[in-house]
Design a protein around this motif. Structure first.
Motif, short mmCIF file in Angstrom:
data_model
loop_
_atom_site.label_atom_id
_atom_site.label_comp_id
_atom_site.label_asym_id
_atom_site.label_seq_id
_atom_site.Cartn_x
_atom_site.Cartn_y
_atom_site.Cartn_z
N VAL A 18 28.05 81.03 80.63
CA VAL A 18 26.84 80.22 80.57
C VAL A 18 27.01 79.13 81.63
O VAL A 18 28.01 78.40 81.59
CB VAL A 18 26.64 79.56 79.19
N ARG A 21 30.30 78.74 83.18
CA ARG A 21 31.46 78.48 82.32
C ARG A 21 31.71 79.71 81.44
O ARG A 21 30.79 80.26 80.85
CB ARG A 21 31.16 77.27 81.44
N VAL A 23 32.43 81.66 78.35
CA VAL A 23 32.42 81.50 76.89
C VAL A 23 33.28 82.59 76.27
O VAL A 23 33.99 82.37 75.28
CB VAL A 23 30.97 81.57 76.36
N ARG A 41 38.24 79.27 65.45
CA ARG A 41 37.76 77.93 65.14
C ARG A 41 36.40 77.68 65.76
O ARG A 41 35.89 78.52 66.51
CB ARG A 41 38.78 76.87 65.53
N ASN A 42 35.80 76.54 65.47
CA ASN A 42 34.48 76.20 66.00
C ASN A 42 34.49 76.27 67.52
O ASN A 42 35.41 75.77 68.17
CB ASN A 42 34.07 74.77 65.60
N GLY A 43 33.47 76.90 68.08
CA GLY A 43 33.33 76.96 69.53
C GLY A 43 34.19 78.01 70.21
O GLY A 43 34.23 78.09 71.44
N SER A 44 34.86 78.86 69.43
CA SER A 44 35.74 79.86 70.05
C SER A 44 34.96 81.04 70.64
O SER A 44 35.54 81.85 71.37
CB SER A 44 36.78 80.36 69.03
N GLY A 45 33.67 81.15 70.32
CA GLY A 45 32.85 82.21 70.92
C GLY A 45 32.40 83.28 69.93
O GLY A 45 31.85 84.31 70.32
N LYS A 46 32.57 83.03 68.63
CA LYS A 46 32.28 84.04 67.61
C LYS A 46 30.80 84.43 67.58
O LYS A 46 30.46 85.62 67.57
CB LYS A 46 32.70 83.54 66.21
N SER A 47 29.91 83.43 67.55
CA SER A 47 28.48 83.75 67.46
C SER A 47 27.99 84.41 68.75
O SER A 47 27.11 85.27 68.71
CB SER A 47 27.66 82.48 67.18
N THR A 48 28.55 84.00 69.88
CA THR A 48 28.19 84.63 71.15
C THR A 48 28.60 86.10 71.12
O THR A 48 27.81 86.98 71.51
CB THR A 48 28.89 83.90 72.32
N GLN A 87 23.95 82.94 61.94
CA GLN A 87 24.60 81.81 61.27
C GLN A 87 23.53 80.85 60.70
O GLN A 87 23.69 80.32 59.62
CB GLN A 87 25.47 81.09 62.31
N GLU A 165 29.21 84.08 59.55
CA GLU A 165 29.39 83.07 58.48
C GLU A 165 28.42 83.32 57.33
O GLU A 165 27.63 82.44 56.96
CB GLU A 165 29.14 81.65 59.05
N1 LIG Z 1 23.33 79.21 75.40
C1 LIG Z 1 24.40 78.43 75.54
N2 LIG Z 1 24.38 77.38 76.38
C2 LIG Z 1 25.46 76.58 76.54
N3 LIG Z 1 26.62 76.76 75.92
C3 LIG Z 1 26.72 77.77 75.07
C4 LIG Z 1 25.62 78.68 74.84
N4 LIG Z 1 26.02 79.60 73.95
C5 LIG Z 1 27.30 79.28 73.63
N5 LIG Z 1 27.72 78.20 74.33
C6 LIG Z 1 29.06 77.58 74.25
O1 LIG Z 1 29.99 78.61 74.05
C7 LIG Z 1 31.01 78.22 73.15
C8 LIG Z 1 31.09 79.21 72.02
O2 LIG Z 1 29.94 79.07 71.19
P1 LIG Z 1 29.73 79.96 69.89
O3 LIG Z 1 28.50 79.49 69.22
O4 LIG Z 1 29.83 81.37 70.26
O5 LIG Z 1 31.03 79.53 69.04
P2 LIG Z 1 31.41 79.85 67.52
O6 LIG Z 1 32.80 80.35 67.53
O7 LIG Z 1 30.36 80.66 66.89
O8 LIG Z 1 31.43 78.39 66.87
P3 LIG Z 1 31.07 77.90 65.35
O9 LIG Z 1 32.29 78.20 64.53
O10 LIG Z 1 30.87 76.43 65.52
O11 LIG Z 1 29.84 78.62 64.90
C9 LIG Z 1 30.69 76.80 72.73
O12 LIG Z 1 31.44 75.92 73.51
C10 LIG Z 1 29.22 76.67 73.04
O13 LIG Z 1 28.88 75.36 73.34
#
Ligand SMILES: Nc1ncnc2c1ncn2[C@@H]1O[C@H](COP(=O)(O)OP(=O)(O)OP(=O)(O)O)[C@@H](O)[C@H]1O
Ligand SMILES: [Mg+2]
Length: 244
Positions: A18, A21, A23, A41-48, A87, A165
């Motif tokens: 993104v 950067r 992800v 953990r939070n922000g590790s990229g799971k939802s992506t 989520q 989640e």
């Molecule tokens: N569309 C986007 N624009 C900017 N940054 C993004 C975007 N999508 C994801 N990111 C970044 O990618 C990283 C991973 O996000 P993601 O939501 O996949 O994490 P996660 O593991 O699901 O976190 P959580 O446990 O908080 O749900 C984060 O740093 C987030 O800010």
């Protein structure tokens, strides 16, 4: 068919960026386990990763196949093959009433109005929520909205169900009911969580950290390791705060 379709999930050197950067990077994974877990953990990229697997995002690099299908390119196949529970229920809900929301997915899959009605009734009954059919979704609590999304996606009977989640915001009786239902459901599950306790029943677990898979194994081995590492990191953060 070849060997490819044999894997439920096949990721080859997957990358997602993104704004330049990374992800996710270098994610390579093959699994046909019935119940796959992704912990991180939070922000590790799971939802992506969940959105990529559901074919809702295009990878920046690498390749994704679910049951041998490229779901980003083949949306029709995607609707038959994968279901995703987001989520945040607000990202999923489109319709004002519970019954309409559940029936919509079934109509999208090409079912008739009568079949959609029947499928909707069946899933509501299985959760003892037949009385929710005409309820306005806006009047439901966050946890109840989450359950509506779960019922909508289960009604579609996907081959692979991605749960991001799924227990967030659900109370203990509803969690237990949902857990029972998922064990019974005739679908493969990919269950995402930052909470090790949620993933104890997974057959195979992948640990995602800063957009990379850092470990793979059985829940019984990997979850205690993950928990210990999270506690270690939490303690480090405290020390860093004091030092600042
Ligand atoms: N569309 C986007 N624009 C900017 N940054 C993004 C975007 N999508 C994801 N990111 C970044 O990618 C990283 C991973 O996000 P993601 O939501 O996949 O994490 P996660 O593991 O699901 O976190 P959580 O446990 O908080 O749900 C984060 O740093 C987030 O800010
Ligand atoms: Mg997430």
């Amino acid at each position: 068919m070849g060997g490819e379709a044999a894997w439920t999930i096949q990721l080859d050197d997957l990358g997602y960026e993104v704004a330049g950067r990374a992800v996710l990077s270098g994610v390579t994974l093959r699994s046909s386990s019935r119940h796959i877990g992704i912990v991180g953990r939070n922000g590790s990229g799971k939802s992506t990763l969940a959105r990529l697997l559901a074919g809702l995002l295009a990878p920046s690099s690498g390749r994704i196949r679910v049951a041998g299908i490229d779901l980003f390119r083949d949306r029709r196949a995607a609707l038959r093959t994968v279901g995703i529970l987001f989520q945040n229920p607000e990202h999923q809900i489109i319709f004002p009433r519970v019954g309409e929301e559940i029936a919509f997915g079934l109509r999208q899959q090409g079912r008739s109005r009568a079949e959609a009605e029947e499928g909707c009734g069946a899933v509501l009954r299985s959760f003892d929520k037949a009385h929710w059919k005409d309820a306005p979704i806006s009047a439901l609590s966050q946890g109840q909205k989450h359950l509506v999304c779960m019922m909508a996606v289960l009604a579609m009977r996907p081959r692979l169900l991605i749960l991001d989640e799924p227990y967030a915001g659900l109370d203990i009786p509803t969690r237990r009911q949902l857990g029972r239902y998922l064990r019974r459901a005739d679908t493969r599950l990919l269950h995402i969580s930052h909470e090790p306790g949620d993933l104890a029943e997974c057959d195979e677990l992948f640990w995602l950290d800063r957009g990379r898979i850092v470990a793979r194994g059985e829940a019984a081995h990997l979850l205690p390791e993950f928990r210990a590492e999270m506690i270690r990191l939490g303690d480090l953060d405290d020390i860093a705060d004091f030092a600042d």
